[in-house]
Design a protein around this motif. Structure first.
Motif, PDB file in Angstrom:
ATOM      1  N   PHE A 181       0.734  -1.237  -0.022  1.00 50.64           N
ATOM      2  CA  PHE A 181       0.012   0.054   0.025  1.00 50.64           C
ATOM      3  C   PHE A 181       0.836   1.362  -0.040  1.00 50.64           C
ATOM      4  CE2 PHE A 181       0.687  -1.829   4.338  1.00 50.64           C
ATOM      5  CZ  PHE A 181       0.899  -0.704   5.074  1.00 50.64           C
ATOM      6  N   GLN A 182       0.437   2.360  -0.251  1.00 50.19           N
ATOM      7  CA  GLN A 182       1.048   3.604  -0.475  1.00 50.19           C
ATOM      8  C   GLN A 182       1.029   4.088   0.798  1.00 50.19           C
ATOM      9  OE1 GLN A 182      -0.146   6.387  -3.845  1.00 50.19           O
ATOM     10  NE2 GLN A 182      -1.019   7.477  -2.201  1.00 50.19           N
ATOM     11  N   ASN A 183       1.946   4.776   1.296  1.00 51.42           N
ATOM     12  CA  ASN A 183       2.132   5.182   2.657  1.00 51.42           C
ATOM     13  C   ASN A 183       2.964   6.252   2.740  1.00 51.42           C
ATOM     14  OD1 ASN A 183       2.171   5.065   5.468  1.00 51.42           O
ATOM     15  ND2 ASN A 183       3.425   3.021   5.547  1.00 51.42           N
ATOM     16  N   ALA A 184       3.084   7.124   3.930  1.00 52.41           N
ATOM     17  CA  ALA A 184       3.596   8.522   3.869  1.00 52.41           C
ATOM     18  C   ALA A 184       4.378   8.340   5.311  1.00 52.41           C
ATOM     19  CB  ALA A 184       2.686   9.422   4.145  1.00 52.41           C
ATOM     20  N   ILE A 185       5.345   9.355   5.688  1.00 49.39           N
ATOM     21  CA  ILE A 185       6.106   9.523   6.753  1.00 49.39           C
ATOM     22  C   ILE A 185       5.521   9.437   8.177  1.00 49.39           C
ATOM     23  CG2 ILE A 185       6.606  11.828   6.595  1.00 49.39           C
ATOM     24  CD1 ILE A 185       9.174   9.441   7.616  1.00 49.39           C
ATOM     25  N   GLY A 186       4.378  10.052   8.054  1.00 50.65           N
ATOM     26  CA  GLY A 186       3.555  10.451   9.513  1.00 50.65           C
ATOM     27  C   GLY A 186       2.855   9.145   9.766  1.00 50.65           C
ATOM     28  N   PHE A 187       2.967   8.281   9.214  1.00 53.03           N
ATOM     29  CA  PHE A 187       2.317   6.734   9.445  1.00 53.03           C
ATOM     30  C   PHE A 187       3.100   5.832   9.990  1.00 53.03           C
ATOM     31  CE2 PHE A 187      -0.573   9.405   6.818  1.00 53.03           C
ATOM     32  CZ  PHE A 187      -1.815   9.323   7.770  1.00 53.03           C
ATOM     33  N   LEU A 188       4.522   5.908   9.580  1.00 51.15           N
ATOM     34  CA  LEU A 188       5.347   4.858   9.747  1.00 51.15           C
ATOM     35  C   LEU A 188       5.576   4.243  11.308  1.00 51.15           C
ATOM     36  CD1 LEU A 188       8.579   5.675   7.350  1.00 51.15           C
ATOM     37  CD2 LEU A 188       6.454   4.027   7.097  1.00 51.15           C
ATOM     38  N   ARG A 189       5.745   5.153  12.042  1.00 52.94           N
ATOM     39  CA  ARG A 189       5.725   4.698  13.544  1.00 52.94           C
ATOM     40  C   ARG A 189       4.720   4.359  14.030  1.00 52.94           C
ATOM     41  NH1 ARG A 189      10.597   5.899  15.870  1.00 52.94           N
ATOM     42  NH2 ARG A 189      12.229   7.245  14.624  1.00 52.94           N
ATOM     43  N   LYS A 190       3.511   4.933  13.660  1.00 59.04           N
ATOM     44  CA  LYS A 190       1.955   4.769  14.189  1.00 59.04           C
ATOM     45  C   LYS A 190       1.821   3.419  13.896  1.00 59.04           C
ATOM     46  CE  LYS A 190      -2.933   5.658  13.553  1.00 59.04           C
ATOM     47  NZ  LYS A 190      -3.712   6.712  12.865  1.00 59.04           N
ATOM     48  N   TYR A 191       2.026   2.767  12.585  1.00 60.00           N
ATOM     49  CA  TYR A 191       1.591   1.282  12.195  1.00 60.00           C
ATOM     50  C   TYR A 191       2.678   0.511  12.515  1.00 60.00           C
ATOM     51  CZ  TYR A 191      -2.877   3.004  10.260  1.00 60.00           C
ATOM     52  OH  TYR A 191      -3.865   3.699  10.333  1.00 60.00           O
ATOM     53  N   PHE A 196       9.575  20.338  14.604  1.00 63.29           N
ATOM     54  CA  PHE A 196       8.174  20.206  14.994  1.00 63.29           C
ATOM     55  C   PHE A 196       7.886  19.257  15.935  1.00 63.29           C
ATOM     56  CE2 PHE A 196       3.413  19.489  14.936  1.00 63.29           C
ATOM     57  CZ  PHE A 196       3.032  20.613  14.616  1.00 63.29           C
ATOM     58  N   PHE A 197       8.635  18.116  15.627  1.00 61.82           N
ATOM     59  CA  PHE A 197       8.508  16.804  16.295  1.00 61.82           C
ATOM     60  C   PHE A 197      10.117  16.413  16.569  1.00 61.82           C
ATOM     61  CE2 PHE A 197       4.772  15.787  13.009  1.00 61.82           C
ATOM     62  CZ  PHE A 197       3.874  15.746  14.043  1.00 61.82           C
ATOM     63  N   THR A 198      10.119  15.394  17.590  1.00 61.75           N
ATOM     64  CA  THR A 198      11.183  14.523  18.172  1.00 61.75           C
ATOM     65  C   THR A 198      10.736  13.378  17.839  1.00 61.75           C
ATOM     66  OG1 THR A 198      10.487  14.084  20.426  1.00 61.75           O
ATOM     67  CG2 THR A 198      11.893  16.200  19.925  1.00 61.75           C
ATOM     68  N   THR A 199      11.273  12.117  18.275  1.00 62.36           N
ATOM     69  CA  THR A 199      10.966  10.720  17.642  1.00 62.36           C
ATOM     70  C   THR A 199       9.787  10.316  18.757  1.00 62.36           C
ATOM     71  OG1 THR A 199      12.460   9.980  19.567  1.00 62.36           O
ATOM     72  CG2 THR A 199      13.194  10.011  17.261  1.00 62.36           C
ATOM     73  N   ASP A 200       9.425  10.965  19.928  1.00 60.58           N
ATOM     74  CA  ASP A 200       8.416  10.692  20.667  1.00 60.58           C
ATOM     75  C   ASP A 200       7.731  11.686  21.316  1.00 60.58           C
ATOM     76  OD1 ASP A 200      10.189  11.579  22.494  1.00 60.58           O
ATOM     77  OD2 ASP A 200      10.592   9.853  23.425  1.00 60.58           O
ATOM     78  N   ALA A 201       7.729  12.903  20.444  1.00 60.89           N
ATOM     79  CA  ALA A 201       7.087  14.067  21.192  1.00 60.89           C
ATOM     80  C   ALA A 201       7.011  15.280  20.434  1.00 60.89           C
ATOM     81  CB  ALA A 201       7.819  14.580  22.706  1.00 60.89           C
ATOM     82  N   THR A 239      12.632  15.478   9.641  1.00 62.00           N
ATOM     83  CA  THR A 239      12.331  15.352  10.980  1.00 62.00           C
ATOM     84  C   THR A 239      11.483  14.192  11.374  1.00 62.00           C
ATOM     85  OG1 THR A 239      12.015  17.735  11.036  1.00 62.00           O
ATOM     86  CG2 THR A 239      10.929  16.593  12.691  1.00 62.00           C
ATOM     87  N   PRO A 240      11.878  13.450  12.529  1.00 60.59           N
ATOM     88  CA  PRO A 240      11.406  12.174  12.682  1.00 60.59           C
ATOM     89  C   PRO A 240       9.636  12.347  13.116  1.00 60.59           C
ATOM     90  CG  PRO A 240      13.463  12.505  14.089  1.00 60.59           C
ATOM     91  CD  PRO A 240      12.832  13.678  13.407  1.00 60.59           C
ATOM     92  N   HIS A 241       9.037  11.433  12.832  1.00 65.00           N
ATOM     93  CA  HIS A 241       7.416  11.598  13.020  1.00 65.00           C
ATOM     94  C   HIS A 241       7.081  10.618  14.009  1.00 65.00           C
ATOM     95  CE1 HIS A 241       7.602  14.401   9.585  1.00 65.00           C
ATOM     96  NE2 HIS A 241       6.232  14.595   9.624  1.00 65.00           N
ATOM     97  N   PRO A 242       6.563  10.979  15.274  1.00 61.48           N
ATOM     98  CA  PRO A 242       6.264   9.780  16.279  1.00 61.48           C
ATOM     99  C   PRO A 242       5.119   9.317  15.872  1.00 61.48           C
ATOM    100  CG  PRO A 242       5.675  12.028  17.303  1.00 61.48           C
ATOM    101  CD  PRO A 242       6.637  12.253  15.798  1.00 61.48           C
TER     102      PRO A 242
END
Length: 434
Positions: A107-117, A226-231, A390-393
């Motif tokens: 599936f198509q994905n984006a950086i903002g969803f990698l850590r989430k899923y 805007f983001f760190t790895t967890d905040a 920038t990391p996206h948590p």
């Protein structure tokens, strides 16, 4: 991010809600087969079927189906079932499928969803397929091969690249006597908006104060993010300063009246001639040519010190499901889609500038918009301004949505700046968990 993307995720001043509506598509109109039950299937003759899902427009769907036909010709034992949706509908459906243990194979994905899923144990680590020789991570442009890596796992493979840019109405800028150049500052930008307002009667910008990815660049210019790895990587005081300036700009006419912006949706404020420029991802430039009547171009991101823009290359990606029964075939599919030259000729810049050198060389745009996008990204690479993303948590997508919504509410005057800032941090802390 950006869709987009913007994620798309993710471009704000080119109204994200409008972009999502434009990116919608009719599944039935294309005769596509919706994703079925189970993650992939097989048959008695050794043929396997994988499910592929993405978000986007009818035009993207037509292009992707052409590339799938090429893939199935090369791999006759692999069949591909397809499913596409508008952006928001895609993620609603995907979340339901993932929660039920039945996500698409690829599936198509984006950086903002990698850590989430990844945290939900949904994404396939493709490193094993790279080692097995089913997926090559060689030949990518500008370091994009590492874009989908999270904590040592390869969770996504880029299909294209884009970067934040300022899209301008060139006729308006000429009339105002404004010529943006690399290294111009935010003070220069504010002065340009005032000139546009005073000489053309049009607001200078459509509302960059609500673009999460632009604010990220501004923060990066100041040594934050805007983001760190967890905040979140900034304070309430930082955001109050940004949104106070944005609100003042709305009141002074430097930024478009948000009520007018809402009235012209899904058309962009720039194409509707109520703004002279707006920030978005560079590959979205084609939108303005199709929507508007003027001449549109790409201008550099303003800076704090005349040098550092904070920019990075973003990308849409292809990811695999950890539950797929066919990881080898998923890897072969991704490999084909990011390396085959004919795929690039079909897709063009629909998902950004092709991520691999081979595909980038295979597609040479002949239209002026495409040439401008290619030149813009080449200039970013050649001048060395690009930095790591920038990391996206996990929860970043919720924070982005809240940022856009609350920025609009304060611009409309339905929330004070202080209240909007407080509400944003409350929602983001809940979503990200810091």
């Amino acid at each position: 991010m950006s869709d987009w993307r913007r994620t798309v995720p993710t471009s704000g001043s080119v109204d994200r809600r409008g972009l999502l509506k434009i990116a919608g598509g009719s599944l039935a109109a294309l005769g596509l087969t919706a994703a079925g039950c189970g993650s992939g299937s097989g048959s008695g003759d050794g043929t396997v079927t994988i499910r592929y899902a993405w978000w986007g427009s009818d035009d993207r769907a037509k292009r992707i189906n052409e590339t799938i036909a090429l893939f199935e010709k090369k791999y006759p034992k692999i069949k591909v079932k397809t499913d596409f949706q508008p952006y928001l509908d895609f993620w609603k459906k995907f979340n339901t499928q993932a929660s039920g243990g039945n996500p698409p194979d690829v599936f198509q994905n984006a950086i903002g969803f990698l850590r989430k899923y990844d945290a939900k144990n949904v994404l396939l680590d493709l490193n094993a397929q790279v080692k097995a020789g089913h997926l090559s991570m060689d030949g990518f442009r500008a370091g994009l091969e590492t874009f989908g890596e999270v904590d040592g796992k390869l969770l996504g493979v880029p299909v294209g690249s884009n970067s934040m840019a300022l899209v301008i109405d060139e006729k308006v800028f000429r009339k105002a006597g404004v010529s943006p150049k690399p290294g111009w500052t935010w003070d220069d930008f504010d002065a340009a908006l005032a000139k546009i307002r005073d000489t053309t009667g049009r607001a200078g910008d459509s509302g960059g104060y609500g673009v999460m990815y632009l604010y990220d660049l501004y923060l990066r210019q100041h040594g934050k993010a805007f983001f760190t790895t967890d905040a979140l990587g900034f304070t309430e005081a930082d955001l109050k300063e940004w949104w106070t300036k944005g609100y003042a700009g709305v009141k002074s006419g430097l930024y478009s009246d948000p009520k007018k912006v809402a009235q012209v949706r899904p058309k962009s404020a720039l194409a509707a001639e109520i703004a002279g420029c707006e920030f978005t991802w560079d590959n979205f430039t084609v939108r303005y040519t199709s929507e508007g009547k003027s001449e549109y171009g790409l201008a550099p991101i303003p800076t704090t010190d005349g040098k550092k823009t904070g920019q990075y290359l973003g990308s849409l990606m292809l990811s695999g499901s950890k539950r797929t029964k066919h990881p080898k075939e998923v890897a072969q599919f991704i490999d084909f889609m990011v390396h085959d030259p004919e795929v690039a000729k079909i897709m063009g810049y629909d998902r950004g500038v092709p991520a691999t050198v081979a595909q980038n060389e295979a597609f040479q745009p002949t239209d002026q918009v495409g040439k401008d996008i290619a030149a813009y990204e080449k200039q970013l690479v050649d001048t060395g301004v690009l930095e790591p993303i920038t990391p996206h948590p996990a929860g970043a997508d919720v924070a982005e949505s809240a940022f856009l919504r609350l920025a609009e509410e304060l611009a409309l005057g339905t929330r004070s700046v202080d209240d909007a800032v407080k509400q944003f941090f409350t929602e983001s802390k809940t979503a990200i968990g810091f």
